[in-house]
Design a protein around this motif. Structure first.
Motif: not given
Ligand SMILES: [Zn+2]
Length: 217
Positions: A35, A58, A62, A65, A89, A94, A99, A101
């Motif tokens: 992250t 996830y 994470h 992207n 997802e 996730s 959140e 994803i």
């Protein structure tokens, strides 16, 4: 020479491994559950050329992207099931966390057992299919490094009860993983520290006994 760095993701505790060569600008990632910023992960003078995903949960995807935003030409390499998980997802779990994803853009290349990908000169990544924790789980061997994702974390029972998990497949995969470890293997799991030498051997002996899998050193 190949260097492998371990980055422990926060808050997920999963590992991202960074593969690079001395003086080279190109790096490859094993899993992408980070992250933090790309700069913190690899430094500002490096370029991510490819990301290899052990599975689509996830906590292992994470940051995917962010990677694609920074390096649109970066290749994503994974199994067919993991590719599905990247766009769903609920499959990548996730949806059940705060959140959701899904992969927004990027080239995904799928592969399976015994395929191999060239990383650097004289350095290839070999793929083993190791389903059980997840249907699309892969493990990767690069030189004497063995990346097992959540298919094998020494001293910890494999989680097979999540969606896509399979107990029987897990036993077969563990047998394959144990028999793919050698005296100089550095085992890099999806969570926790790396293992090698006597500590790895001891963990495999104990874990093999737990699953009643024959294991001869
Ligand atoms: Zn997982």
């Amino acid at each position: 020479m190949l260097t492998v760095k371990q980055y422990v993701n926060n808050p997920y505790t999963s590992n991202t491994f960074i593969l690079e060569e001395d003086n080279g600008a190109d790096v490859y990632l094993i899993d992408a559950g980070f992250t933090c910023s790309i700069k913190e992960l690899i430094g500002s003078d490096k370029k991510i050329k490819g990301v290899f995903l052990t599975h689509a949960h996830y906590d292992h995807i994470h940051g995917i992207n962010e990677v694609m935003k920074a390096f649109p030409d970066c290749g994503i390499y994974c199994s067919i099931d993991t590719k599905q998980g990247l766009y769903n997802e609920k499959l990548n779990l996730s949806f059940y966390h705060e959140e959701p994803i899904t992969l927004k853009s990027g080239m995904v290349t799928t592969f399976g057992n015994n395929d191999s990908v060239r990383l650097f000169e004289n350095c290839h990544l070999k793929i083993l299919e190791t389903p059980g924790h997840n249907s699309g789980s892969l493990s990767f061997i690069v030189s004497n490094y063995f990346f097992t994702g959540d298919s094998y974390i020494p001293n910890i029972p494999v989680v097979t009860k999540l969606k896509g998990g399979n107990k029987e497949a897990n036993l077969k995969s563990l047998e394959l993983i144990y028999s793919s470890c050698y005296g100089d293997t550095i085992l890099c799991p999806g969570h926790g520290p790396t293992f090698k030498g006597g500590a790895l051997e001891q963990a495999i002996v104990t874990d093999a006994k737990r699953y009643n899998i024959p294991f001869n050193i």
